[in-house]
Design a protein around this motif. Structure first.
Motif, PDB file in Angstrom:
ATOM      1  N   GLY A  15       0.821  -1.201   0.000  1.00  0.00           N
ATOM      2  CA  GLY A  15       0.000   0.000   0.000  1.00  0.00           C
ATOM      3  C   GLY A  15       0.855   1.250   0.000  1.00  0.00           C
ATOM      4  N   SER A  32      -3.025  -3.776  -9.726  1.00  0.00           N
ATOM      5  CA  SER A  32      -3.655  -3.007  -8.660  1.00  0.00           C
ATOM      6  C   SER A  32      -4.871  -3.765  -8.156  1.00  0.00           C
ATOM      7  CB  SER A  32      -4.080  -1.619  -9.151  1.00  0.00           C
ATOM      8  OG  SER A  32      -2.954  -0.809  -9.337  1.00  0.00           O
ATOM      9  N   THR A  33      -5.035  -3.780  -6.840  1.00  0.00           N
ATOM     10  CA  THR A  33      -6.186  -4.468  -6.252  1.00  0.00           C
ATOM     11  C   THR A  33      -7.367  -3.503  -6.161  1.00  0.00           C
ATOM     12  OG1 THR A  33      -5.678  -3.885  -3.963  1.00  0.00           O
ATOM     13  CG2 THR A  33      -4.610  -5.862  -4.848  1.00  0.00           C
ATOM     14  N   SER A  34      -8.519  -4.017  -5.782  1.00  0.00           N
ATOM     15  CA  SER A  34      -9.713  -3.177  -5.650  1.00  0.00           C
ATOM     16  C   SER A  34      -9.560  -2.157  -4.529  1.00  0.00           C
ATOM     17  CB  SER A  34     -10.944  -4.050  -5.405  1.00  0.00           C
ATOM     18  OG  SER A  34     -10.780  -4.793  -4.206  1.00  0.00           O
ATOM     19  N   THR A  35      -8.628  -2.393  -3.603  1.00  0.00           N
ATOM     20  CA  THR A  35      -8.401  -1.453  -2.497  1.00  0.00           C
ATOM     21  C   THR A  35      -7.272  -0.478  -2.800  1.00  0.00           C
ATOM     22  OG1 THR A  35      -6.899  -3.005  -1.411  1.00  0.00           O
ATOM     23  CG2 THR A  35      -9.236  -3.122  -0.786  1.00  0.00           C
ATOM     24  N   GLY A  36      -6.722  -0.533  -4.028  1.00  0.00           N
ATOM     25  CA  GLY A  36      -5.682   0.411  -4.406  1.00  0.00           C
ATOM     26  C   GLY A  36      -4.266  -0.046  -4.074  1.00  0.00           C
ATOM     27  N   ARG A  37      -4.135  -1.250  -3.577  1.00  0.00           N
ATOM     28  CA  ARG A  37      -2.810  -1.785  -3.278  1.00  0.00           C
ATOM     29  C   ARG A  37      -2.217  -2.388  -4.546  1.00  0.00           C
ATOM     30  NH1 ARG A  37      -2.094  -2.037   2.242  1.00  0.00           N
ATOM     31  NH2 ARG A  37      -0.593  -3.734   2.132  1.00  0.00           N
TER      32      ARG A  37
END
Length: 137
Positions: A15, A32-37
């Protein structure tokens, strides 16, 4: 531990990545993950490890203090950030001081097996962080 680290990088990712680094990681295959990581998949990490240099210089304040890291050599260094010092004679702890840091530094300087030095303790007898920086630079 290795497999768990790779799994964490793939599932949780990293992150708070600077935009420039995020772009480079994604160009190399990270997602990129759905949480922005940013998720780093096993193959990507293992390719990076395979391409990383097997030895490199850790530069000191002069050529005589530069050491080679990697290969077959083993290096030992200091580290820590203790806010207390233990007295050998009394076996009691007390707040670390600038004198402790000086003494620890001079002691480690006599040990030929120590390849690099990171301060052992944080002097608690200094007024503020700027004084600490001026005294330990």
């Amino acid at each position: 531990m290795y497999d768990t680290s790779l799994r964490l990088l793939a599932v949780l990712g990293m992150g708070k990545i600077p935009d420039r680094l995020r772009a480079k990681l994604e160009a190399a295959g990270a997602t990129s993950t759905s949480t922005g990581r940013v998720a780093l998949h096993r193959v990507l990490v293992e390719e990076a490890i395979d391409h990383a240099p097997k030895t490199f210089p850790l530069h000191g304040r002069g050529p005589a203090r530069t050491i080679k890291v990697g290969g077959t050599s083993v290096r030992l260094g200091t580290g820590g950030a203790a806010v207390q010092a233990l007295y050998g004679t009394t076996r009691l702890y007390r707040a670390s001081t600038l004198t402790n840091l000086h003494d620890f530094t001079r002691f480690q300087d006599t040990l030929t097996i120590v390849s690099w030095f990171i301060p052992f303790c944080i002097p608690t007898d200094l007024a503020d962080e700027s004084t600490l920086n001026a005294q330990t630079a």
